[in-house]
Every structure is written in C-alpha cells, then in structure tokens.
Motif scaffolding. Structure first.
Motif, PDB file in Angstrom:
ATOM      1  N   GLY A  40       0.702  46.097  81.435  1.00 22.37           N
ATOM      2  CA  GLY A  40       0.702  45.023  80.444  1.00 22.37           C
ATOM      3  C   GLY A  40       0.012  45.516  79.171  1.00 22.37           C
ATOM      4  N   SER A  41      -0.885  46.479  79.327  1.00 26.34           N
ATOM      5  CA  SER A  41      -1.626  47.009  78.172  1.00 26.34           C
ATOM      6  C   SER A  41      -0.670  47.548  77.110  1.00 26.34           C
ATOM      7  N   SER A  53       2.810  42.041  84.015  1.00 28.07           N
ATOM      8  CA  SER A  53       2.322  43.260  84.677  1.00 28.07           C
ATOM      9  C   SER A  53       2.405  43.121  86.190  1.00 28.07           C
ATOM     10  N   ASP A  76       0.114  36.150  77.412  1.00 25.03           N
ATOM     11  CA  ASP A  76      -0.200  37.157  78.420  1.00 25.03           C
ATOM     12  C   ASP A  76      -0.230  36.413  79.751  1.00 25.03           C
TER      13      ASP A  76
HETATM   14  C1  LIG Z   1      -5.454  39.374  80.752  1.00 24.79           C
HETATM   15  C2  LIG Z   1      -5.029  40.762  80.981  1.00 24.79           C
HETATM   16  N1  LIG Z   1      -3.992  41.239  80.305  1.00 24.79           N
HETATM   17  C3  LIG Z   1      -3.585  42.499  80.452  1.00 24.79           C
HETATM   18  C4  LIG Z   1      -4.226  43.354  81.317  1.00 24.79           C
HETATM   19  C5  LIG Z   1      -3.751  44.748  81.402  1.00 24.79           C
HETATM   20  O1  LIG Z   1      -3.215  45.015  82.627  1.00 24.79           O
HETATM   21  P1  LIG Z   1      -2.389  46.305  83.002  1.00 24.79           P
HETATM   22  O2  LIG Z   1      -2.345  47.219  81.817  1.00 24.79           O
HETATM   23  O3  LIG Z   1      -3.087  46.910  84.159  1.00 24.79           O
HETATM   24  O4  LIG Z   1      -1.047  45.779  83.355  1.00 24.79           O
HETATM   25  C6  LIG Z   1      -5.323  42.907  82.057  1.00 24.79           C
HETATM   26  C7  LIG Z   1      -6.045  43.792  82.974  1.00 24.79           C
HETATM   27  O5  LIG Z   1      -7.064  43.461  83.525  1.00 24.79           O
HETATM   28  C8  LIG Z   1      -5.734  41.564  81.890  1.00 24.79           C
HETATM   29  O6  LIG Z   1      -6.770  41.058  82.554  1.00 24.79           O
END
Ligand SMILES: Cc1ncc(COP(=O)(O)O)c(C=O)c1O
Length: 396
Positions: free
Chosen positions: A98-99, A233, A202
């Motif tokens: 998701g990042s 994600s 998100d």
């Molecule tokens: C609210 C939120 N968004 C995005 C992420 C990013 O997640 P990832 O890159 O592991 O998918 C996190 C990770 O803790 C999160 O808490």
C-alpha cells in the motif's frame, strides 16, 4: 562534503521505528521487550498463500506486467465484487505494498506545494510520503474525546485553499481505530465534489471492522468515480506484510493512466509475492472469522486493563488493531525511551509508539501513545501491568 537535499533533511524519521536502537540495547542487557509499537501481526499467513509459492516451479523469475499480472487483477476485481464494490481489472494497479500506492497517488495528483487535508492523528508515514512528493499536509484535528470521529465538515472547508488537491482518510484508522460511518463518507464525498478535489481512502484495514459494524468504501458511492482513489494492501488482511503487495484503484482513467507512468518507472511489482497474493484470495472465510474474533478479544482485554490505570484515557477502537492512549504524563517520547532504557518488571519492559509523530500539528499528541494489539492476550495483560507500574515510578 557534498550536501544532501533539503527534502532529505525534512524527511521525518518513523516514530514507530526510531526507538529501535533503545529496544535493541535493552535486549542486549537481557531485558525482554514486549512490542506494542508496530503493526506486525502474529497471526499466521494463510497456508494457501505460502503453498502457492512453495509449489511453484518457476525457471526464470521474470518481471511481471507493470500494472500487475492480469490473472491477479481479475481476481482482485472479483474480491471487490464480493465486498459490493464494482471495479474492473483495468481500474487496478498492483503496487509494492500500500506504501507504493500512496506515493503513486500523491505523485499522480499533486505538484510541489500542493496541499492535502488529513484528519490527525494519522498513519505517520503519510508525512513521509508527502515530504517525498513535496506536498504540504494540512492536518485537521480529531479528538480522543469523541473516539476520533470525523471532524465537522466546516473545519475542512476552512482549510481549503486554491492549492488544496485532496483529502486523505484512513478507514478504519491507524492509529485511531475509528471506522467512518456511511453518513461520514457521504459528507466527505459531497465536500470533494463541491470543491473539485480528490478523495483518497486508505482501506488497508477494511476487513477489520468490529462489533457488527460494516466497512463502507468510497468506491461504493455513486457519482464519486472521478474523485475517488483507494489504496489497498495484502499486508494486514492476510498477515503478509513481507510480501510487499498492495494496489491503487480508481475509476478515473486519467488517474490510472498517470499512475501507470510512475509504475512503469519502477518496472513491476514482485512476481513471487503476486503468486502468494493471488492464492491468498482463496483464503476461506473461516480464517477471517477467527482473526476478527481474536482481535476483538485482544481489544477488549487491552481496553479493560488500560481503564484500570488512573489518569489514562483511551479511545475504543471499532476497527484495525491500534488504539491511542492518553497518559498522565507530559512527554510520551521521553517516557517511551525511559521504558526501554531504565525500566523493567520481572525482566520485561514494553515498547510503545509515541503518538506525536502521528500528528502534523506541532505539540499535539505529546501525552499520547499508540498501542498495536497484535500480541496474544496474556502478553497484552503483562504489557499493561508493566505500563501501570512504570507510570508510577516515572512520575515519582
Ligand atoms: C494505514 C496504513 N496504510 C498503509 C500501510 C502500508 O502498508 P504496506 O506498504 O505494508 O501495504 C500501513 C502499514 O502499516 C498502514 O498502517
């Protein structure tokens, strides 16, 4: 010496990870550190996902398609259909977590010095993604006293300027645990349409909605097709944080076409992790039912233990697996470091995330911490015992 960039200087250190050296030093001294600071679940990854990687006989580990494998994206679309969300595989770009979807979203819609409004406290790395994209975060404070509900829409309107491009929400919230209601989402939708803004949601914690509450996605709203961008994600849904797979979804074709150019620059998302993530979509419902039951039990244990401590205020989470706790101290940064450097109870201490880093407004959250309830109940009970006795000693 050649100088590094101003942007580099401004990049915030993660409030979740910055105390790591103190935790490592405590461990070297033989102290057991209970980690309440990071959202790494101890829940097992579904077997189907791990088996898919184990049983694969790839001979060339090649790049995948920039937007992610077609088979996987089609199955993601099927997954959303089951959530009452209608999207096609062309409206999905598979990302490295998701990042990466968050940074693609910011890069796609925002220029240097553009503004994004985010209810605070918020996932601390939003500050990092915004800084990396040259974007200004305009925080709007939500309060522990009403469980971090959506602030009044008038407060958002006060912050809107010609540079405002988007509103970003996290639903359910990290660190707040708040789950926005359908009515709150509808209010935000009206607002972004009125001011011609994007609404980024998100939704990485979508499945983690408790007490019979239902998650409501911005993609379920009619008429928001041009404005809505969703970040998702597999990290938390399937306890697959190390897979590094997420996705960006939008029905706005220009958004997808532009995000694709950012995606092409990094070539493709990881191949093996897509195989695991595609298989994870076969995870039986029973897995989620068990996980939710487990998190609700952990939440209830944690909250009832915390409420026994004098002077502690806590927002009861309705989703995700975090909660913000207000402590009867002035400086949670100092307290969190002190816990690791100077305190132990029967050979153990706790690591918490000071909440100030989850706010963009200077000075806010200084007496708050974020706790991730990603450990078994016994560990949580022990951790709160440590917090309680540590608070007494710290204040003396
Ligand atoms: C609210 C939120 N968004 C995005 C992420 C990013 O997640 P990832 O890159 O592991 O998918 C996190 C990770 O803790 C999160 O808490």
């Amino acid at each position: 010496m050649p100088s590094i960039s101003n942007k580099g200087r401004q990049m915030p250190a993660s409030p979740i990870r910055k105390l790591v050296p103190f935790a490592e030093a405590a461990k070297k001294r033989g102290v057991h550190v209970i980690h309440l600071n990071i959202g790494q679940p101890d829940i097992k990854t579904p077997k189907v996902a791990l088996d898919a990687v184990r049983n694969h006989n790839i001979e060339v580990l090649e790049y995948s398609m920039t937007q992610g494998s077609e088979a996987y994206r089609k199955k993601i679309a099927d997954y959303y259909a089951k959530q009452d969300i209608s999207v096609s595989s062309e409206e999905i770009i598979v990302t490295t977590g998701g990042s990466e979807a968050l940074s693609f979203a910011m890069g796609t819609i925002m220029d240097n010095d553009d503004e994004i409004i985010i209810p605070e406290p918020f996932y601390a790395n939003y500050n990092g993604f915004a800084t990396a994209s040259g974007v200004k975060v305009k925080p709007i404070v939500s309060s522990i006293d009403d469980n971090f509900a959506l602030p009044p829409i008038s407060k958002f309107e006060e912050l809107i300027t010609p540079r405002t491009k988007a509103i970003l929400i996290c639903n359910p919230g990290n660190p707040t645990g708040y789950l926005y209601s359908k009515a709150e989402i509808e209010q935000l939708a009206e607002l972004v349409k009125k001011h011609n803004l994007f609404l980024i949601a998100d939704e990485v914690y979508r499945e983690f909605a408790y007490d019979g509450r239902e998650h409501y996605s911005i993609l379920q709203l009619e008429g928001l097709e041009e404005n809505a961008i969703v970040v998702d994600s597999v990290s938390k849904r399937y306890s697959m944080c190390g897979a590094r797979i997420g996705c960006l979804i939008s029905k706005n074709t220009e958004v997808i076409q532009t995000a694709m150019k950012f995606a092409q620059a990094r070539l493709s998302p990881p191949t093996f992790a897509q195989i695991a993530s595609e298989a994870a979509l076969e995870t039986p419902q029973e897995y989620f039912d068990n996980v939710i039951t487990e998190y609700v039990a952990r939440r209830d244990t944690l909250i009832s233990e915390l409420k026994k401590i004098d002077g502690v205020k806590v927002a009861v989470p309705q989703g995700a697996f975090y909660c913000v706790v207000e402590l009867p101290i002035a400086d949670a940064d100092d307290f969190a470091q002190w816990l690791l450097e100077n305190y132990e109870l029967d050979g153990s201490t706790v690591m918490v995330a000071p909440a100030a880093g989850f706010y963009a407004s200077p000075g806010l959250g200084k007496n708050q911490i974020r706790i991730a309830y990603v450990l078994e109940k016994e560990q949580l009970v022990k951790a709160v015992q440590i917090l309680r006795s540590a608070l007494k000693k710290y204040k003396d």
